[in-house]
Motif scaffolding. Structure first.
Motif, PDB file in Angstrom:
ATOM      1  N   ILE A 175       0.837  -1.200   0.000  1.00 31.89           N
ATOM      2  CA  ILE A 175       0.000   0.000   0.000  1.00 31.89           C
ATOM      3  C   ILE A 175       0.874   1.253   0.000  1.00 31.89           C
ATOM      4  N   VAL A 209       2.100   1.872  -3.462  1.00 34.94           N
ATOM      5  CA  VAL A 209       1.084   2.490  -4.315  1.00 34.94           C
ATOM      6  C   VAL A 209       0.877   3.954  -3.917  1.00 34.94           C
ATOM      7  N   PHE A 242       0.998   8.592  -5.740  1.00 37.05           N
ATOM      8  CA  PHE A 242       0.055   9.710  -5.683  1.00 37.05           C
ATOM      9  C   PHE A 242       0.678  10.721  -4.737  1.00 37.05           C
ATOM     10  N   GLU A 291      -0.499  12.491  -1.598  1.00 42.07           N
ATOM     11  CA  GLU A 291      -0.733  11.682  -0.399  1.00 42.07           C
ATOM     12  C   GLU A 291       0.550  11.481   0.385  1.00 42.07           C
ATOM     13  N   ILE A 313      -2.680   4.088 -13.534  1.00 40.94           N
ATOM     14  CA  ILE A 313      -3.125   2.704 -13.493  1.00 40.94           C
ATOM     15  C   ILE A 313      -2.091   1.874 -12.756  1.00 40.94           C
ATOM     16  N   VAL A 314      -2.552   1.076 -11.829  1.00 38.33           N
ATOM     17  CA  VAL A 314      -1.634   0.224 -11.078  1.00 38.33           C
ATOM     18  C   VAL A 314      -1.850  -1.218 -11.507  1.00 38.33           C
ATOM     19  N   VAL A 339      -7.920  -5.917   0.463  1.00 41.41           N
ATOM     20  CA  VAL A 339      -7.650  -4.640   1.119  1.00 41.41           C
ATOM     21  C   VAL A 339      -6.678  -3.815   0.279  1.00 41.41           C
ATOM     22  N   VAL A 340      -5.635  -4.482  -0.224  1.00 41.13           N
ATOM     23  CA  VAL A 340      -4.630  -3.766  -1.021  1.00 41.13           C
ATOM     24  C   VAL A 340      -5.285  -3.171  -2.271  1.00 41.13           C
ATOM     25  N   LEU A 353      -8.494  -2.402  -2.767  1.00 37.29           N
ATOM     26  CA  LEU A 353      -9.440  -1.339  -2.442  1.00 37.29           C
ATOM     27  C   LEU A 353      -8.704  -0.064  -2.045  1.00 37.29           C
ATOM     28  N   LYS A 354      -7.625  -0.236  -1.268  1.00 32.11           N
ATOM     29  CA  LYS A 354      -6.878   0.954  -0.840  1.00 32.11           C
ATOM     30  C   LYS A 354      -6.185   1.618  -2.025  1.00 32.11           C
ATOM     31  N   THR A 355      -5.819   0.823  -3.023  1.00 28.23           N
ATOM     32  CA  THR A 355      -5.210   1.413  -4.216  1.00 28.23           C
ATOM     33  C   THR A 355      -6.211   2.338  -4.898  1.00 28.23           C
ATOM     34  N   PHE A 356      -7.464   1.930  -4.927  1.00 32.64           N
ATOM     35  CA  PHE A 356      -8.496   2.820  -5.470  1.00 32.64           C
ATOM     36  C   PHE A 356      -8.659   4.039  -4.586  1.00 32.64           C
ATOM     37  N   GLU A 357      -8.630   3.805  -3.285  1.00 32.61           N
ATOM     38  CA  GLU A 357      -8.823   4.908  -2.359  1.00 32.61           C
ATOM     39  C   GLU A 357      -7.740   5.968  -2.564  1.00 32.61           C
ATOM     40  N   GLU A 358      -6.512   5.504  -2.828  1.00 32.26           N
ATOM     41  CA  GLU A 358      -5.409   6.449  -3.020  1.00 32.26           C
ATOM     42  C   GLU A 358      -5.597   7.275  -4.281  1.00 32.26           C
ATOM     43  N   GLY A 359      -6.421   6.790  -5.200  1.00 32.67           N
ATOM     44  CA  GLY A 359      -6.690   7.604  -6.374  1.00 32.67           C
ATOM     45  C   GLY A 359      -6.434   6.938  -7.708  1.00 32.67           C
ATOM     46  N   ALA A 360      -6.145   5.646  -7.692  1.00 30.36           N
ATOM     47  CA  ALA A 360      -5.906   4.959  -8.963  1.00 30.36           C
ATOM     48  C   ALA A 360      -7.164   5.005  -9.813  1.00 30.36           C
ATOM     49  N   ILE A 377     -18.518   2.650  -7.769  1.00 29.32           N
ATOM     50  CA  ILE A 377     -17.350   2.782  -8.653  1.00 29.32           C
ATOM     51  C   ILE A 377     -17.487   1.688  -9.703  1.00 29.32           C
ATOM     52  N   PRO A 437     -13.874   8.506  -9.683  1.00 25.90           N
ATOM     53  CA  PRO A 437     -14.595   9.498  -8.858  1.00 25.90           C
ATOM     54  C   PRO A 437     -13.788   9.890  -7.621  1.00 25.90           C
ATOM     55  N   LEU A 438     -12.740   9.148  -7.324  1.00 28.11           N
ATOM     56  CA  LEU A 438     -11.943   9.458  -6.137  1.00 28.11           C
ATOM     57  C   LEU A 438     -10.715  10.276  -6.472  1.00 28.11           C
ATOM     58  N   MET A 453     -11.501  -3.515   5.082  1.00 28.66           N
ATOM     59  CA  MET A 453     -12.299  -3.327   3.872  1.00 28.66           C
ATOM     60  C   MET A 453     -13.447  -2.352   4.137  1.00 28.66           C
ATOM     61  N   ILE A 464     -14.129   5.776   1.274  1.00 28.61           N
ATOM     62  CA  ILE A 464     -14.317   6.029  -0.161  1.00 28.61           C
ATOM     63  C   ILE A 464     -15.665   6.690  -0.411  1.00 28.61           C
ATOM     64  N   LYS A 510     -15.436  10.234   0.628  1.00 28.82           N
ATOM     65  CA  LYS A 510     -14.601  10.992  -0.305  1.00 28.82           C
ATOM     66  C   LYS A 510     -15.426  11.401  -1.517  1.00 28.82           C
ATOM     67  N   MET A 511     -16.267  10.467  -1.961  1.00 31.38           N
ATOM     68  CA  MET A 511     -17.053  10.759  -3.149  1.00 31.38           C
ATOM     69  C   MET A 511     -18.094  11.834  -2.867  1.00 31.38           C
TER      70      MET A 511
END
Lengths: 997, 137, 222
Positions: free
Chosen positions: A982, A985, A989, A992, B8-9, B49-50, B52-59, B97, B133-134, C44, C51, C54-55
C-alpha cells in the motif's frame, strides 16, 4: 584452472567454485566477457547482451573461490590428471590492478590514439585504455607497443597505479584439472576480396555491425554508413561468408551455426530502430534449428525482412554514391539490386592461439583446428585431465556454450571428487548493522544504463526528484550501476551518508537483484533493505517516443520504490540441511549421463525410468555418428550405471508426487504396483522426446512410406536389395502450424542415412526434398560428402509441398523446384519422412508436479534461454536433453553433464540457507480458521499444539496466497506485507505522500 | 477527455507479468506509459484490502496480472487472485465505482507482446471511463 | 461458531452519516472464522466508508482495530483509549459483540456492521451452514447427532412428516429432510430402534422465548 574468460570459462569456473573447488580463471584479455561482450543483443529474445553478462562478470570476480588472472597465458602443463603443474605467463598491464580505481584520467590525458580492435576498428582508443565501459575488473591497461612513454598518465594518476616498468611474470600453479575455453575468432572477411570488405567502405562485417548497434559502441547505437554517415535505407546481409566454403584458403568447410540467427537478429534490430529500412538477407539455408528460432525468423519475415535464398558471388561498388550492387538468381532469373550498406555474415574459426595453446596443454586439434573431443564426451580432449568448453570445441551459440562450460565443470569435478572442499574458501561478510531503532535514510541510485535509460528518461531530473522524497538522504546518478566501479562507489556512499535503505532505479530484479543485494551485504546492510525500480524494461525501452511521460513514470516508479523500502524489515536466512542425493527422472542417454556424472562425483543417485528397460531413444538408433554407434554407446553406459555402487535404478517407475524444497525433496515413486518414498536434495529431469505422429505424405496408408526411425531399423537389417530409388522428405510434421519448431536432428540423420544407403549400394538413386538443410557445424562435411556421392538435394517451399501418389511401380512424387520453377517427377521405392521430435508422453504432468512451465511446443522452459539453459524456476530442479528441446546425442550428453554440474552445486553443500521473504504467522491474531491450511498449494501450514497456525519457513515457497486470504491478517508475507504494497502504491500519488509526512 | 492521463496500477506476478514486461522491454514493444507495475511474488498474494486501498489512493484503474490458468508457478494462486478480484468488483459496485476499473488478466512470462497489449487495452478502457470518482479528492 | 454476514455498505454508511471520526472494530473470534468480521473485513469496511465519504466530498477519519473476542469485557476494555477519540464505533462482531461494546461504552454509539445469522459451522471453505437452534434442551443423543429442531422446517420431534419427498423437504427441494438424514444416520449406526421411540414434547421454557437466559458456574465466579 580454467583458461578463457568468456561465458564458457566463467560458467565452468563458477560451477566448480559452487561445487567446492578453488579455481584459477585465466584470460589473455584485459577483461572478462569474451566474444559475448562484443554483442549488442542476443537471439531469440533480443535481450541486451551486456546486461546479461555484467552480473556474470562481477559474480566471477567476486566469487571467493575464483582467482582471476588477466593478461595471462598457459604456456606449459606438466604432470598428469589430478596433479598438474601449470606454467602461466602473465603479461604486464603496466597498471597496478590493486591501485587503479578505473577513474579514466590516464586515458583522457594520453596523446596516442589507435584503432580500437574491440569495436572492430571502427573507432579509436588511447594507448592506455579500458577494453569496454563495463570491463571486469574495472582497471585500465597500457598497450605498450603504441605507448611513447610520455609519462603524462603517470603524472595524472593520483593513485600511483601506472608502472611502465612492470615485468611479465611466470607462475607455477599446482592444479588437478584444466578446462580450455579460449573461445573462437571471427573469420576475417577481407580474405574474400569479392565482397570488398576493407576497401568498399559501406561493407562491414557482422562483428563491426554489432558494435555499431551497441549503445557503448563507436556510433552510440546508431546505424550510419561509414562512407558518409547517412542512415542506410537498404541493407543487405550476405550469409556464409567464410563458412561452408570448400575452396582451400578461402574460408572454412564447416557451417558456423550462429550467423543465420545473428543476421536475423541484427535485421530485426534495424527494423526496431528504423521500421522503414528495406532489408534482404541472402542465405543458402536458414539454419534456425534451435529452441524458438523458427518463430523468431517467422517474426522477422512478418516485419517485412526479406529472405532470399541465393549465393552472392560478388559485391560491386558505385564509386560515386558508395552504394553497392548485388546480383543474384531468383526464380530462374538473374537480378541486380542496389543497397546502401552490406553486412557480411562472417563465420567463426578457431582462435589464432589455438595451436600454441594445444601444444602447451598437450592436446590434439581436429581437422578444422578446433579442440579434438569425442562425440560421446564432447568436453573431453585427447589428454586426460584436460577438458574443453565453448567455441573452442566448435561453432555454437551462447546457451550451448554455457552448457559446455557446465559440462566441462562436471567432467573436472568427476576427476577431482576426492579433493572437493579441500582448498575452497568461504566468504565473510562484515557484520550487519542493527538498525531497528534508526529512522529510514534512503539512498537512491539512478542508472543511465549507458543510453538505454538516459536516452529516453531525463535521469538528472529523476535524481533531483528522488532527493526530495520523504525519507531520502540522497540520490546519485550512475552511468552503469552494475559496473564494478559503481558497486564500489555505492558501498562507499552507504558508509559516508549512513544510508540504511537503498533504492536502485535501473533494470529488472530478475537479472540484477542478487548483484545489488550482495553489494548491500558487503556494505554491512541487511540485503533486504533494497528495492529496485525498473525504469528500463518497464519504462525507457517501452516508451521511447514519449520521453516526458517516460520521465514522469520513472519518477513514479522511483517514488514507489522509496515508499516501499522505507517499510522494509531485515530478514535473515537460516541454514537447513541438504540431503546429498539426487533423483534423476528418465533413463535415456540424458538421464544415464547425468546419473553417472553425479555418481562419479560421489553423490548417491536414484535413477527412475518409466519403461521396463533403460536406454530410451538410443536403442532405436543404429547408424554411427562421428564413428560412434549409439546402440553400443548406450549399452556400455547402461552397464556402467548398473554396476555403479552410487546408483540405484528403478524401472517401470513413475514419479507421482514431490514435496519439500531444494536440498530436501520427498518424492513418491510408483514402481510397478508399489509406491516407494525417496528423499533427495535435487531433481534432474531428463525425460527425453519421442517421434511424433505424421498425418502427411501417405504415412500409414502405404507401407513404402516410413519414418526416419523406421529407416534406422531398415538399414540395420541390411535387407535393401530391392530398393533402387529412395526419396527423403524433410520437415514432415515440423515447422508447420501447430508445430512451429525445427526438430533439429533430422537433417543430419537424413544425410547419414543417405550416405549409409550409398555405401551399401552405390547405384541407388537418392533424392532429399528439403526446406533448409540444417546440417550445422561440422555436420556440413557429411552434407558435402552426400552431394559428392550423388545424393540429389531438391528444395521445396512450404506452400507447395511434395505431392505423393501410390502406384504399382512405386510412389509417384511431384515436387516444385522453386529455383528452376519446374516440376520434378520421381518414382520412389521407399519414402523416408523426417518425422518430428515431440515432447515425451507425460512431460506436461511431470512439469506440473515440479512446477516447471512448458512452452507452446510442450517442451520445458528454462530459467533463462541464454545464461541459465539447464535451470528452471523451481529451485533445486534441473533439466537436460530433449525434454528441453530436440537435440543431437553429443548435445544431449553435454547438457546432461552440465545439469549434473548444476546439481552438484547444491549437493556439495551440507547446508542451504532458507527463509527470507516467506509467510509468517502472528499467532496472537490467528483465529485458527484453517483457511491457510486449506489454501496452501504445498500443504505447508498446519494448526499446531498451540491451536494456532504454524508455517515452516523452510518449506514455505513464498507465494503469499495464504496472506492474501487470512481473514484476520494474522499472516504476512515478509517483504510483500500489505502495508508495504500500500505504501508503494500511495507513493505514486505524491500528494498523499506529502500529507502522510 | 483527451488530456486525461490516468494512473493505473498493475499488480504483476514475478513469474509471468513481471517477466513479460521484461520481454516487452527487450523487444522494445511500445505501449501506453500510464501503467505502473507493483511486483508481487504470485498473483495469489494480492488481497482485497490492497486493491481497495489502491483505489482509495486515487488509482483510475487497477489490474492484477497472473500466470495463465493452469500454469501458476504456485499452482493455484492465479485462481485465488481471480476470485478476490471478482469479490472486490462487487464491493466497487456497491460503492458506486464502475467495477470495470478493476480487472484480472492472465499471461505467460514469455508474452511480451501480450503484456503490452493488455496495458494498451486497459489504458484505453480507463480513458473511456474517465477519471476515478476518487481522483484528486 | 456464530455466523454473520456483512450488511450492505451503504446501510452502514447511513448509520454514521453524521460522524467524522469512527472506530471500526473487528472481532478475532467467530466472525473472523466466518470471514465476516476479522481484521481484513474491518479494513475493507473502513476503506469503503472512507471512499463513500470521499465521493461526497467530506472526510471520514477511521481507525481500525481488532480484538481477540468482542464478547469479553477485558478485551472490550482494551480499546478504551481508541473509543474515546471517536464519534461512533462500528462493530464487526456478532450481535453479542455489538452489545458488549455498547454496554461497556455507555456514552458511545456502537453500530452493527454485520447481520448475525445463525450458529453453525464451515461445511467447506467459504460455505457455512446452520446447525444449532440454541433451544436449551439438547436431544441430539436421540436423533443420531442430527438436530430436528433447527434442521426440520417444522421442528417436529417425531418425524418425518408427509412432506418428506425423496429425502428432501417439501418446502424447499434443495433442503434435505432432517428426519430422512436421521433415518440414514441411525441406519448406518445400526440403531434404527431409536427412530421408533416416541419423543414427548420438549421443555421449551429453556428456549429463547422464555426470556433472557444466563448461566452461572459457581466455582468460576470471582
Amino acid at each position: 584452472m580454467v583458461v578463457g574468460g568468456g561465458i564458457a570459462g566463467m560458467q565452468a569456473a563458477s560451477d566448480l567454485a559452487e561445487s567446492g573447488f578453488f579455481v584459477y580463471l585465466i584470460t589473455s584479455d584485459d577483461s572478462l566477457g569474451g566474444r559475448m561482450a562484443r554483442l549488442d543483443k542476443t537471439f531469440p529474445t533480443n535481450e541486451c547482451s551486456m546486461c546479461l553478462l555484467g552480473p556474470r562478470m562481477t559474480g566471477s570476480l567476486n566469487e571467493s573461490n575464483i582467482n582471476l588472472l588477466t593478461r595471462a597465458k598457459l604456456t606449459q602443463l606438466e604432470g598428469e590428471a589430478g596433479n598438474f603443474t601449470a606454467v602461466v605467463e602473465r603479461q604486464p598491464r603496466y597498471v597496478d590492478e590493486a591501485r587503479c580505481t578505473g577513474c579514466g584520467l590516464c586515458a583522457d590525458t594520453c596523446p596516442i590514439e589507435v584503432k580500437d580492435e574491440f569495436n572492430g576498428e571502427l573507432s579509436k582508443r588511447k594507448a592506455v585504455y579500458k577494453q569496454f565501459p563495463q570491463a571486469v575488473p574495472n582497471k585500465y591497461a597500457i598497450d605498450i607497443e603504441n605507448c611513447i612513454r610520455c609519462m603524462k598518465c603517470t603524472r595524472v594518476c593520483s593513485a600511483g597505479a601506472i608502472d611502465h616498468q612492470q615485468q611479465s611474470e611466470i607462475l607455477n600453479i599446482n592444479i588437478g584439472a584444466v578446462i580450455l575455453a579460449p573461445g573462437f575468432e571471427s573469420f576475417n572477411a577481407q580474405q574474400l576480396g569479392e565482397y570488398g570488405l576493407g576497401y568498399y567502405s559501406n561493407v562491414v562485417s557482422n562483428i563491426q555491425f554489432e558494435r555499431m548497434l551497441s549503445s557503448t559502441g563507436p556510433t552510440g547505437g546508431h546505424i550510419y554508413r561509414p562512407s558518409d554517415g547517412a542512415v542506410p535505407k537498404q541493407v543487405a546481409f550476405i550469409q556464409c561468408v567464410g563458412s561452408r566454403d570448400c575452396r582451400k584458403g578461402y574460408g572454412n568447410e564447416y557451417c558456423s551455426a550462429v550467423c543465420c540467427m545473428a543476421s536475423v537478429k541484427e535485421a530485426i534490430i534495424i527494423k526496431e530502430h528504423k521500421p522503414e529500412t528495406e532489408i534482404v538477407i541472402f542465405y543458402l539455408d536458414m539454419r534456425a534449428f534451435g529452441k524458438n528460432f523458427d518463430r523468431y525468423v517467422n517474426r522477422a519475415v512478418g516485419q517485412g525482412i526479406k529472405l532470399q535464398r541465393s549465393l552472392i558471388s560478388s559485391v560491386k561498388e558505385d564509386p560515386i554514391t558508395g552504394n553497392l550492387s548485388l546480383s543474384y538468381c531468383d526464380k530462374g532469373q538473374v537480378l541486380t539490386e542496389e543497397f546502401d550498406m552490406v553486412v557480411l555474415g562472417a563465420g567463426v574459426q578457431p582462435p589464432k592461439s589455438a595451436g600454441e595453446l594445444a601444444k602447451a596443454a598437450g592436446i590434439e586439434l581436429n581437422q578444422f583446428g578446433f579442440a579434438k573431443t569425442s562425440y560421446s564426451n564432447p568436453v573431453e580432449t585427447t589428454r586426460a585431465g584436460v577438458f574443453a568448453a565453448g567455441g573452442f570445441i566448435g561453432p555454437r551459440d551462447i546457451p550451448e556454450t554455457v552448457v559446455s562450460g557446465s559440462a566441462a565443470a562436471a567432467a573436472a569435478a568427476e576427476l577431482l571428487s576426492a579433493a572437493r572442499g579441500v582448498s575452497s574458501r568461504e566468504i565473510k561478510y562484515p557484520e550487519e548493522k542493527i538498525l531497528s531503532s534508526e529512522q529510514a535514510r534512503v539512498g537512491v541510485f539512478v542508472c543511465c544504463c549507458g543510453s538505454n535509460i538516459a536516452g529516453v528518461v531525463d535521469v538528472s531530473e529523476v535524481v533531483k526528484y528522488a532527493s526530495g522524497l520523504p525519507g531520502v538522504a540522497g540520490a546519485w546518478k550512475f552511468t552503469y550501476s552494475c559496473s564494478q566501479e559503481s558497486l564500489q562507489k555505492l558501498k562507499e556512499i552507504i558508509h559516508e551518508f549512513h544510508l540504511n535503505r537503498i533504492v536502485v532505479a535501473a533494470c529488472s530484479i530478475r537479472t540484477h537483484l542478487p548483484l545489488f543485494r550482495n553489494a548491500l551485504r558487503e556494505a554491512g546492510l541487511n540485503q533486504y533493505y533494497l528495492e529496485m525500480a525498473n525504469i528500463r524494461d518497464q519504462c525507457s525501452w517501452v516508451h521511447r517516443d514519449y520521453p516526458e511521460e517516460a520521465t514522469a513514470k520513472a519518477k513514479d516508479l522511483v517514488a514507489m520504490a522509496v515508499g516501499k523500502v522505507r517499510h522494509h524489515r531485515p530478514l535473515y536466512l537460516k541454514p537447513v540441511q541438504v540431503v546429498q542425493k539426487a533423483l534423476v527422472v528418465g533413463g535415456g542417454i540424458a538421464g544415464i549421463t547425468a546419473a553417472l556424472s553425479l555418481a562419479e562425483q560421489d553423490y548417491q543417485v536414484y535413477l527412475i525410468e518409466r519403461q521396463e528397460s533403460l536406454g530410451g531413444m538410443l536403442n532405436q538408433l543404429y547408424l554411427p555418428q562421428d564413428g560412434i554407434k549409439p546402440r553400443e554407446l548406450i549399452e556400455k553406459k547402461i552397464h556402467a550405471v548398473k554396476s555403479h555402487p552410487n546408483i540405484r535404478v528403478y524401472k517401470n517407475a513413475e514419479l507421482i508426487n514431490v514435496s519439500g524444497r531444494i536440498g530436501d525433496f520427498q518424492s513418491k515413486i510408483k514402481v510397478e504396483k508399489t509406491t516407494i518414498e525417496l528423499k533427495h536434495g535435487v531433481v534432474v529431469i531428463a525425460a527425453g522426446c519421442r517421434e511424433g505422429n505424421i498425418k502427411e505424405y501417405m504415412y500409414g496408408e502405404d507401407k513404402r512410406v516410413i519414418t526416419r526411425l523406421e529407416m534406422e531399423e531398415f538399414l540395420s537389417s541390411g535387407n535393401n536389395s530391392l530398393v533402387k530409388t529412395v526419396v527423403f522428405i524433410q520437415c514432415a510434421g515440423s515447422r508447420q502450424e501447430g508445430r512451429e519448431y525445427c526438430s533439429r536432428t533430422c537433417c543430419g540423420q537424413t544425410v547419414r542415412q543417405a550416405l549409409a544407403l550409398k555405401e551399401l549400394n552405390e547405384d541407388v538413386n537418392i533424392y532429399v526434398l528439403y526446406r533448409d538443410m540444417r546440417t550445422y557445424g561440422f555436420m556440413e562435411s557429411e552434407y558435402r560428402r552426400a552431394r559428392e556421392k550423388g545424393v540429389i538435394f531438391v528444395n521445396y517451399q512450404p506452400d507447395s509441398p511434395p505431392d505423393l501418389q501410390g502406384g504399382y511401380n512405386g510412389i509417384n512424387i511431384k515436387v516444385k523446384d522453386p529455383s528452376s520453377r519446374s516440376n520434378l517427377e520421381l518414382t520412389a521405392d521407399l519414402v523416408v519422412l523426417a518425422s518430428p521430435a515431440v515432447p515425451a508422453e507425460g512431460l506436461d504432468k511431470l512439469a506440473g508436479l515440479l512446477k516447471i512451465p512448458v512452452n507452446e511446443d510442450g517442451f520445458l522452459v528454462e530459467t533463462h534461454a541464454k545464461l541459465a539453459p539447464l535451470d528452471v524456476p523451481t529451485p533445486g530442479v534441473f533439466i537436460c536433453g530433449s525434454a528441453h528441446s530436440p537435440q543431437n546425442i553429443n548435445e544431449v550428453i553435454a547438457q546432461a553433464k552440465g545439469a549434473a554440474a548444476r546439481a552438484a552445486g547444491v549437493l556439495s553443500k551440507s547446508h542451504l540457507l532458507a527463509g527470507g521473504p516467506v509467510a509468517k504467522v502472528n499467532q496472537e491474531k490467528c483465529a485458527a480458521c484453517v483457511t491457510c491450511v486449506r489454501l496452501c498449494p504445498y500443504g505447508v501450514p498446519y494448526i499446531g499444539s498451540k491451536n494456532v497456525a504454524e508455517i515452516s519457513p523452510v518449506q514455505c515457497q513464498g507465494c503469499g496466497t495464504c496472506a492474501g486470504a487470512c481473514p484476520n491478517k494474522a499472516i504476512t508475507l515478509e517483504h510483500y506485507r500489505s502495508e508495504q504494497l500500500i505504501e508503494k502504491v500511495r507513493a505514486m500519488f505524491n500528494m498523499e505522500v506529502a500529507r502522510s509526512e | 477527455m483527451s488530456d486525461f492521463k490516468p494512473k493505473i496500477v498493475a499488480f504483476c506476478c514475478y513469474y509471468c507479468a513481471y517477466a513479460a514486461a521484461d520481454v516487452a522491454g527487450s523487444l522494445r514493444v511500445q505501449y501506453a506509459p500510464e501503467v505502473r507495475l507493483v511486483e508481487i511474488p504470485c498473483s495469489g498474494r494480492i488481497d482485497p484490502v490492497v486493491i481497495l486501498k489502491t483505489f482509495e489512493e486515487g488509482a483510475d484503474g487497477v489490474y492484477v496480472a497472473g500466470c495463465l490458468e493452469g500454469d501458476c508457478h504456485f499452482l493455484k494462486g492465479n485462481i485465488r487472485a481471480r476470485q478476490r478480484v471478482n469479490y472486490v468488483q462487487k464491493i466497487l459496485g456497491e460503492l458506486g465505482i464502475d467495477p470495470e476499473r478493476l480487472a484480472m488478466y492472465n499471461l505467460s512470462g514469455a508474452q511480451g507482446g501480450r503484456f503490452a497489449q493488455i496495458a494498451n487495452e486497459f489504458t484505453e478502457k480507463i480513458k473511456k471511463l474517465g477519471p476515478s470518482p476518487l481522483r484528486g479528492r | 461458531m456464530i455466523v454473520a454476514e456483512p450488511k450492505p455498505i451503504k446501510e452502514v454508511a447511513g448509520y454514521i452519516k453524521d460522524c467524522t471520526k469512527i472506530l471500526v472494530v473487528g472481532c478475532g473470534g467467530c466472525t473472523s472464522v466466518c470471514m465476516a468480521g476479522g481484521e481484513t473485513e474491518a479494513e475493507m469496511l473502513a476503506a469503503s466508508l472512507r471512499i463513500l465519504r470521499k465521493m461526497e466530498g467530506r472526510e471520514l477519519v477511521t481507525a481500525v482495530t481488532t480484538i481477540t473476542r468482542q464478547c469479553e469485557p477485558e478485551f472490550v476494555e482494551s480499546i478504551s483509549s481508541k473509543v474515546k477519540e471517536v464519534d461512533a464505533v462500528v462493530s464487526l462482531g456478532c450481535g453479542v459483540g455489538v452489545q458488549f461494546l455498547a454496554e461497556h461504552y455507555r456514552d458511545k454509539w456502537v453500530l452493527p456492521a454485520l447481520n448475525t445469522v445463525f450458529a453453525g459451522g464451515t461445511v467447506q471453505a467459504g460455505i457455512w451452514e446452520e446447525r444449532c437452534g440454541l433451544c436449551g434442551d439438547c436431544i441430539l443423543h436421540l436423533t443420531g447427532g442430527i438436530c430436528p429442531v433447527i434442521r426440520c422446517a417444522k421442528s417436529i420431534l417425531n418425524g418425518p412428516c408427509g412432506g418428506s419427498q425423496n429425502g428432501k423437504c417439501e418446502i424447499n427441494p434443495d433442503t434435505p429432510c432432517a428426519w430422512h438424514l436421521i433415518y440414514e444416520k441411525l441406519s448406518a449406526m445400526n440403531r434404527l430402534d431409536l427412530i421408533l421411540q416416541f419423543h414427548p414434547a420438549k421443555d421449551w421454557s429453556k428456549e429463547r422465548s422464555g426470556g433472557l437466559r444466563n448461566r452461572k458456574r459457581e466455582d468460576a465466579v470471582l
